[in-house]
Every structure is written in C-alpha cells, then in structure tokens.
Design a protein around this motif. Structure first.
Motif, PDB file in Angstrom:
ATOM      1  N   LEU A  34      20.061 -21.191  37.580  1.00  0.00           N
ATOM      2  CA  LEU A  34      19.702 -20.347  38.633  1.00  0.00           C
ATOM      3  C   LEU A  34      20.042 -21.058  39.892  1.00  0.00           C
ATOM      4  O   LEU A  34      20.421 -20.327  41.094  1.00  0.00           O
ATOM      5  CB  LEU A  34      18.485 -19.723  38.457  1.00  0.00           C
ATOM      6  N   ALA A  35      19.505 -22.462  40.107  1.00  0.00           N
ATOM      7  CA  ALA A  35      19.654 -23.141  41.502  1.00  0.00           C
ATOM      8  C   ALA A  35      21.201 -23.492  41.605  1.00  0.00           C
ATOM      9  O   ALA A  35      21.692 -23.441  42.828  1.00  0.00           O
ATOM     10  CB  ALA A  35      18.769 -24.354  41.336  1.00  0.00           C
ATOM     11  N   ALA A  36      21.782 -23.566  40.550  1.00  0.00           N
ATOM     12  CA  ALA A  36      23.206 -24.142  40.838  1.00  0.00           C
ATOM     13  C   ALA A  36      24.254 -22.679  40.972  1.00  0.00           C
ATOM     14  O   ALA A  36      25.227 -23.192  41.749  1.00  0.00           O
ATOM     15  CB  ALA A  36      23.848 -25.129  39.626  1.00  0.00           C
ATOM     16  N   ARG A  37      23.973 -21.626  40.528  1.00  0.00           N
ATOM     17  CA  ARG A  37      24.838 -20.826  40.522  1.00  0.00           C
ATOM     18  C   ARG A  37      24.971 -19.989  41.878  1.00  0.00           C
ATOM     19  O   ARG A  37      25.794 -19.181  42.179  1.00  0.00           O
ATOM     20  CB  ARG A  37      24.687 -19.788  39.336  1.00  0.00           C
ATOM     21  N   SER A  38      23.968 -20.247  42.926  1.00  0.00           N
ATOM     22  CA  SER A  38      23.989 -19.652  44.026  1.00  0.00           C
ATOM     23  C   SER A  38      25.289 -19.863  44.881  1.00  0.00           C
ATOM     24  O   SER A  38      25.634 -19.210  45.751  1.00  0.00           O
ATOM     25  CB  SER A  38      22.765 -19.813  44.724  1.00  0.00           C
TER      26      SER A  38
END
Length: 170
Positions: A34-38
């Motif tokens: 979730l953090a990386a996919r932004s």
C-alpha cells in the motif's frame, strides 16, 4: 534476574508459529505494498507492486527460517525456493515501475515459476509423515498461498505487459 526474564511462554504445537508468521508477514507485505504502490502510474503497476511486496516480505522471512533450519538440522529446500521467490519479487517490482519490455517478459516467467516451486516444496511437506496436525495444516496453507501467488503474479505481470504494449515504442 527478574521473574519477567525467566518466564517462558508455553510451547506451541509445530506448525502454529509458522501459520502465525505466514499471516503476519503477508499483512506486513500488504502494508508495504500500500505504501509503495502510491507511486505507480496505473492500476496494472499498482497490482504488480502489491504482489511483489507481499511475495518479498513473506519469502524473506521464510528464507531466513529455512537458512536457520539448514544450519540446525541439515538442508532445507526452502533455502533455495524462497531465495528464487525473492529474486522473482525483485524483478516483478522492477518490471512494474515501467521497465523495458524485456524486464516485464522476464518477470512473466520468473514470478509464476518461482512461486510455483515454493508451492511444490510445501506440497512435499504435506505428504511427509508427521504426528503434528497443525504442521500439515501449515504445509497445506503454504501450498495454497504460493500457488495463488504464482497465478496472481502471472496475471499482474501480464496486465503490466498488456498496458505496456499500448504505449508507443520509443
């Protein structure tokens, strides 16, 4: 020494710690994803990033466990198969960031193949005789988790590849 440091929790049945760890590392992988996919440009890249993060987080922890098993008990096939899954996750993550066609093509075969190898390794464990019911449950969960990771990883990479084909050649 204080009484606190002398306290030892009751032993868990073999398989229980691994089941808890599988769930926990998958949850950490989702949070990392979730953090990386932004930063991903589109849904296809976000899905591949999520898959890569979950695969990487789970594989790294279980690879370390397999290495510990190798040192303590002799060879553990997980030391090889989890390392391959880590490599596949890294390639998938790189491919999801808009890498060249060759990187995406590489991820399309590496991710499902390496995740399937981990699943097969767990399948071997399912058929090993053991008096510990939860260990067999854990091996069965590992088969399903890694087989699903193989299929979902292929789908995520294929989706990135199909989006990439819509882009003009540079």
């Amino acid at each position: 020494t204080s009484a606190f440091f002398c306290f030892r929790p009751p032993a868990m049945e073999p398989g229980a710690p691994a089941l808890l760890l599988l769930a926990g590392t998958a949850a950490v992988g989702v949070l990392a994803g979730l953090a990386a996919r932004s930063a991903a440009a589109d849904a296809a890249q976000r899905n591949a990033v999520m898959h890569a993060c979950v695969t990487f987080c789970v594989a790294v922890v279980f690879w370390a466990w397999a290495i510990k098993n190798c040192v303590k008990n002799g060879f553990d096939l997980g030391a090889l198969t989890f390392l391959l899954a880590i490599g596949g996750a890294v390639v998938e993550y790189m491919a999801s960031s808009g890498a060249r066609k060759a990187m995406v093509d590489r991820a399309m075969w590496m991710v499902p193949t390496f995740c399937a190898l981990v699943s097969v390794n767990y399948l071997i464990g399912v058929f090993l005789p053991t008096p510990h019911h939860l260990l067999t449950v854990y091996f069965s969960c590992g088969v399903v988790f890694w087989a699903a990771a193989a299929v979902l990883g292929f789908c995520a990479c294929r989706e990135v590849r199909s989006k990439q084909q819509l882009l003009p050649e540079e």
